[in-house]
Design a protein around this motif. Structure first.
Motif, mmCIF file in Angstrom:
data_model
loop_
_atom_site.group_PDB
_atom_site.id
_atom_site.type_symbol
_atom_site.label_atom_id
_atom_site.label_comp_id
_atom_site.label_asym_id
_atom_site.label_seq_id
_atom_site.Cartn_x
_atom_site.Cartn_y
_atom_site.Cartn_z
ATOM 1 N N GLU A 161 -78.442 -17.648 -22.020
ATOM 2 C CA GLU A 161 -79.755 -18.288 -22.060
ATOM 3 C C GLU A 161 -80.533 -17.965 -20.794
ATOM 4 O O GLU A 161 -79.981 -17.909 -19.690
ATOM 5 C CB GLU A 161 -79.602 -19.798 -22.220
ATOM 6 C CG GLU A 161 -79.039 -20.208 -23.569
ATOM 7 C CD GLU A 161 -79.038 -21.712 -23.750
ATOM 8 O OE1 GLU A 161 -79.138 -22.438 -22.727
ATOM 9 O OE2 GLU A 161 -78.948 -22.174 -24.898
ATOM 10 N N TYR A 217 -84.128 -19.078 -18.740
ATOM 11 C CA TYR A 217 -85.252 -20.005 -18.602
ATOM 12 C C TYR A 217 -85.544 -20.193 -17.128
ATOM 13 O O TYR A 217 -84.690 -19.971 -16.261
ATOM 14 C CB TYR A 217 -84.953 -21.349 -19.275
ATOM 15 C CG TYR A 217 -83.649 -21.986 -18.829
ATOM 16 C CD1 TYR A 217 -83.588 -22.805 -17.705
ATOM 17 C CD2 TYR A 217 -82.479 -21.758 -19.546
ATOM 18 C CE1 TYR A 217 -82.397 -23.383 -17.307
ATOM 19 C CE2 TYR A 217 -81.280 -22.343 -19.148
ATOM 20 C CZ TYR A 217 -81.258 -23.150 -18.029
ATOM 21 O OH TYR A 217 -80.069 -23.702 -17.632
ATOM 22 N N LYS A 254 -83.111 -21.599 -14.108
ATOM 23 C CA LYS A 254 -81.686 -21.380 -14.357
ATOM 24 C C LYS A 254 -81.050 -20.703 -13.147
ATOM 25 O O LYS A 254 -81.578 -19.731 -12.614
ATOM 26 C CB LYS A 254 -81.485 -20.512 -15.594
ATOM 27 C CG LYS A 254 -80.013 -20.199 -15.899
ATOM 28 C CD LYS A 254 -79.891 -19.254 -17.080
ATOM 29 C CE LYS A 254 -78.447 -18.869 -17.321
ATOM 30 N NZ LYS A 254 -77.630 -20.000 -17.799
ATOM 31 N N ILE A 266 -88.118 -20.487 -23.021
ATOM 32 C CA ILE A 266 -86.698 -20.146 -23.010
ATOM 33 C C ILE A 266 -86.475 -18.951 -23.917
ATOM 34 O O ILE A 266 -87.173 -18.787 -24.933
ATOM 35 C CB ILE A 266 -85.835 -21.343 -23.477
ATOM 36 C CG1 ILE A 266 -84.341 -21.037 -23.310
ATOM 37 C CG2 ILE A 266 -86.161 -21.730 -24.905
ATOM 38 C CD1 ILE A 266 -83.450 -22.232 -23.557
ATOM 39 N N GLN A 314 -83.161 -15.711 -24.764
ATOM 40 C CA GLN A 314 -81.744 -15.414 -24.575
ATOM 41 C C GLN A 314 -81.460 -13.976 -24.981
ATOM 42 O O GLN A 314 -82.189 -13.383 -25.766
ATOM 43 C CB GLN A 314 -80.875 -16.366 -25.395
ATOM 44 C CG GLN A 314 -81.133 -16.304 -26.897
ATOM 45 C CD GLN A 314 -80.408 -17.392 -27.667
ATOM 46 O OE1 GLN A 314 -80.115 -18.452 -27.132
ATOM 47 N NE2 GLN A 314 -80.109 -17.123 -28.917
#
Length: 828
Positions: free
Chosen positions: A113, A115, A118, A194, A196
């Motif tokens: 992931e 974002y 992070k 977000i 991934q």
């Protein structure tokens, strides 16, 4: 009259002259022969000239017999051919009527992931991209590429099918500052909340031990890698879309070439014939096999579209060997030789794979790189001759190296984790479905955590050296899970992470030693009217009488006794005798019940020895126990699966979070404080050398008699992990949790971005300044340590600082009876 008679006489005379030397014919029934009877006589003479001799009659009978036999044989042969063709057609229809291939389930790790905010270093991002098969490049003209410039990274992320459906490719831009993502945008610069990376394939469930196959569809190749189809047809079957399964011109050309060369140097089989041979026939060279191949090729072309036949060929063709497993299909070959999907291969890489169709073993790029290079360049020339690439491009491509990755076995990289997935899936899916339906299994594996756990096994060499053990004599196992969700991030089944044998993380049940002690102290802290961290317990010799067996005398690890000590010190220093006294005071049934709730498994019969960890459990079960201790009173069954998706992308099953609150947050917060002190100043204090104090790590060491087993289970704010070390033969090894298991735990968790545990106390819990040596609360301005207590059950307190005068001890009046006092009163 006379004239006529004379004429007749003349005729008879000629007749008689022509019959000179023979007796004249006698008259029949005394009648004269007249002119009218001449015609019949001629007919009689003609029949006599064709009268059959014995030889003629024999030849005619032979000819008639042979003709009859030929017709009979033709009819029988036709019937046999038709019957054979019907049988062959049944095989063709049976194969083509359903899925052409039965493939085992595909298992994927959790996606990385991305974002803003992070925690992710540049090195961690780079490692994740390399693990996913991405390549560094200047131009992101296709998926699977990334480019870095200073703190900014651009990624052309692949599209994929996940539990949420089809996810399209996308270019991502990240800015990483001070070890975290500072900015995440798309190619237009628009902020992304977000995103991934795509899930990484990690292995199959119930894989075919003889072959590997990653299926590709004709449509996907046509749209994403059309050069593969064009090159394959140019080399193997230029008339594929025109012929009916068999190419007479190709057969004639091959026959002539082989005749002139004196051997078999060229084949005339079409792609359809090759597929028929690979699908249904043996490799033997015989007229019968060749006839069957021709018939089946015609039947396939008659009933099925070219696209399906070509798709079958793309997935069936043999392209190499990986140990005992055959590499079938271009999708598998692309992964095996280049570690990338087929749509990301460049022209010279596709040329190598197409060239290997002629002979995958002979042109194996790992064993025979010179042959492979020459064959690849031949295919590149064919591509140029057919206008697929320019001559300039061909020269440039031929100058490139093969570019294949290092040869390795096509086995599952993480067999212990796959074993766990298989077991959890077996509750809902039978083996047949997992082995044949090509299901996609999306798991919770964190590739960074799994890699770190596997690499941590290198610490075993140092452990063996320090403990004076033979090299290679120790084994290990471990599990890492998420505190928040209970999802399993990593599983280690043994010292060799790639070995798919005995899985110690799931199947090795060993005594857990002192790992059970937090269960005892939790039960005590749940009774605040009787116990708190400053309550005292006696550390003196103890004899436990057991009905039907010998008396038991538990001992401390150092064989010494400290007298009356606080519960907190007893846990921090892992004192055995105080734990047994406390557990007996609480009751074995109550302690056993808490163990079953926390570990989510039955305990069995209760014995006093269970208070020192005679209980046997696997590393996975211990991780369940400590996950419950880390989750603030919530119990969540550990799981490794997120979703199951079929071949069409339809989600069959989602595995949601199952949570139940088994304990109040107050008592669990108090226990976590005690486990935090184990790391801060107790048996696990060496962790302070590896982790910042702000993480407030908590955990417990454990060992068993004669050092047979060493354990450490601990948790941060976001991860909980367990490590076991020991010998498979269960022989004494002089191991301790702090010297043997804890170093591996530290090595596995140190590369991860661990989150700190919260220091916020739940409602109803207060921290007080305590003097641990005396076991009392002192004023805030006095030297001491902050210790949590129930607000409604205050500990003993004094209103001055200890050590100020000789009368300090007289001023101290405990407000609560200790365990020692209660035990003495009970004995009296």
């Amino acid at each position: 009259m006379t004239a006529q008679s004379g004429k007749k006489k003349t005729n008879r005379t000629r007749s008689g002259a022509s019959a000179k030397g023979r007796q004249p014919r006698s008259k029949v029934a005394g009648k004269k022969t007249s002119r009218k009877s001449a015609a019949p006589r001629k007919w009689v003479v003609k029949q006599r000239s064709q009268r059959k001799t014995p030889l003629n009659r024999g030849l005619r009978r032979l000819f008639t017999g042979l003709l009859t036999l030929s017709l009979a044989l033709l009819m029988v042969g036709s019937a046999l051919v038709i019957s054979w063709s019907v049988a062959l057609n049944e095989r063709v229809v049976a194969r083509f009527s359903g899925a052409l291939f039965q493939t085992p389930a595909f298992v994927y790790a959790a996606p990385l992931e991305l974002y803003e905010g992070k925690a992710l270093s540049m090195q961690q991002l780079h490692d994740a991209l390399i693990q996913a098969g991405y390549r560094s490049a200047q131009n992101l003209d296709q998926t699977g590429l990334f480019a870095r410039q200073g703190q900014r990274v651009a990624i052309h992320r692949r599209g994929y099918i996940g539990p949420q459906g089809q996810v399209d490719p996308r270019i991502l831009h990240l800015n990483i500052v001070d070890g975290q993502i500072d900015q995440l945008t798309d190619v237009r610069g628009e902020p992304l909340g977000i995103d991934q990376l795509e899930p990484v394939f990690i292995g199959h469930l119930y894989p075919n031990v003889r072959e590997q196959r990653e299926l590709v569809s004709y449509e996907s190749i046509k749209n994403e890698a059309p050069l593969l189809i064009e090159t394959l047809l140019a080399v193997e079957d230029r008339g594929f879309f025109e012929h009916s399964g068999v190419s007479p011109t190709a057969i004639a050309r091959a026959f002539l070439t082989n005749l002139l060369s004196g051997g078999r140097v060229q084949g005339g089989s079409t792609i359809t014939q090759q597929l028929a041979k690979n699908f249904f026939l043996t490799p033997e060279r015989s007229y019968q096999r060749k006839a069957a191949e021709l018939i089946m090729a015609l039947l396939m072309e008659w009933q099925y579209p070219k696209e399906k036949i070509l798709e079958g060929y793309l997935n069936e063709v043999y392209l190499g060997q990986s140990g005992a497993q055959a590499i079938h299909g271009f999708g598998t070959a692309a992964r095996f030789y280049f570690a990338r999907p087929i749509n990301e291969l460049q022209a010279h890489e596709l040329a190598l794979l197409v060239g290997m169709v002629k002979g995958a073993s002979f042109y194996n790029p790992h064993r025979h790189p010179e042959r492979a290079l020459a064959r690849r360049n031949v295919v590149i020339d064919v591509m140029a001759a057919n206008g697929l690439i320019s001559l300039t491009e061909a020269d440039e491509l031929k100058a490139r190296p093969l570019g294949v990755v290092e040869q390795g076995q096509m086995r599952a990289r993480h067999p212990a984790f796959l074993n766990l997935v298989r077991r959890q899936l077996s509750e809902q899916y039978d083996r047949q479905a997992l082995q044949t339906q090509g299901l996609r299994i999306f798991t919770s594996m964190d590739l960074a955590a799994q890699t770190a756990l596997e690499q941590a096994t290198s610490k075993l060499d140092l452990v063996e050296k320090n403990r004076g053990l033979p090299a290679g004599s120790l084994q290990t196992a471990g599990v890492i899970a998420s505190v928040r969700t209970g999802e399993i991030h990593a599983v280690l089944g043994g010292r060799d992470p790639g070995f798919a044998g005995f899985d110690r993380a799931l199947d090795s049940r060993r005594q857990i030693g002192s790992l059970i002690k937090p269960v005892i102290y939790l039960e005590a802290l749940r009774q605040p009217q009787r116990y708190h961290w400053l309550s005292t317990v006696l550390d003196e010799p103890l004899t436990v009488t057991q009905a039907g067996s010998e008396d038991w005398q538990p001992r401390n690890f150092d064989r010494q006794f400290k007298g009356e000590i606080t519960l907190l010190d007893a846990l921090v220093d892992s004192r055995n005798v105080p734990a047994v006294r406390l557990g007996l005071d609480l009751g074995l049934d109550r302690v056993g019940m808490q163990f079953e709730t926390l570990a989510q498994r039955p305990l069995g019969q209760r014995f006093p020895a269970m208070l020192l960890g005679s209980v046997q459990a696997s590393p996975l079960e211990v991780t369940q126990l400590y996950h419950s201790l880390s989750a603030d009173g919530f119990v969540t069954p550990l799981r490794a699966i997120r979703a199951v998706v079929d071949q069409e992308g339809q989600t069959l099953t989602r595995y949601g979070l199952e949570v139940s609150q088994a304990y109040d947050r107050q008592s669990m917060h108090l226990l976590q404080y005690g486990l935090e002190q184990v790391v801060a100043r107790g048996t696990a204090r060496s962790l302070q050398n590896h982790f910042a104090p702000r993480l407030r790590l908590a955990g417990k060491t454990g060992s068993t008699n004669e050092g047979r087993d060493a354990w450490f289970a601990g948790f941060s704010g976001d991860r909980v992990a367990t490590i076991w070390v020991g010998r498979d033969d269960n022989q004494p090894a002089n191991l301790t949790g702090s010297s043997s298991a804890l170093p591996i735990w530290a090595a596995a968790m140190e590369p991860l971005n661990l989150a700190p545990r919260s220091d916020r106390a739940p409602p109803g819990v207060v921290y007080r300044n305590a003097c641990l040596d005396e076991g009392v609360v002192v004023p805030e301005h006095c030297p001491g340590v902050a210790v949590p207590f129930y607000r409604d059950y205050p500990p003993p307190r004094i209103d001055y600082c200890l050590g100020q005068s000789d009368n300090d001890q007289e001023k101290f009046q405990p407000s609560q009876e200790g365990v020692f006092d209660r035990l003495r009163n009970w004995i009296q």
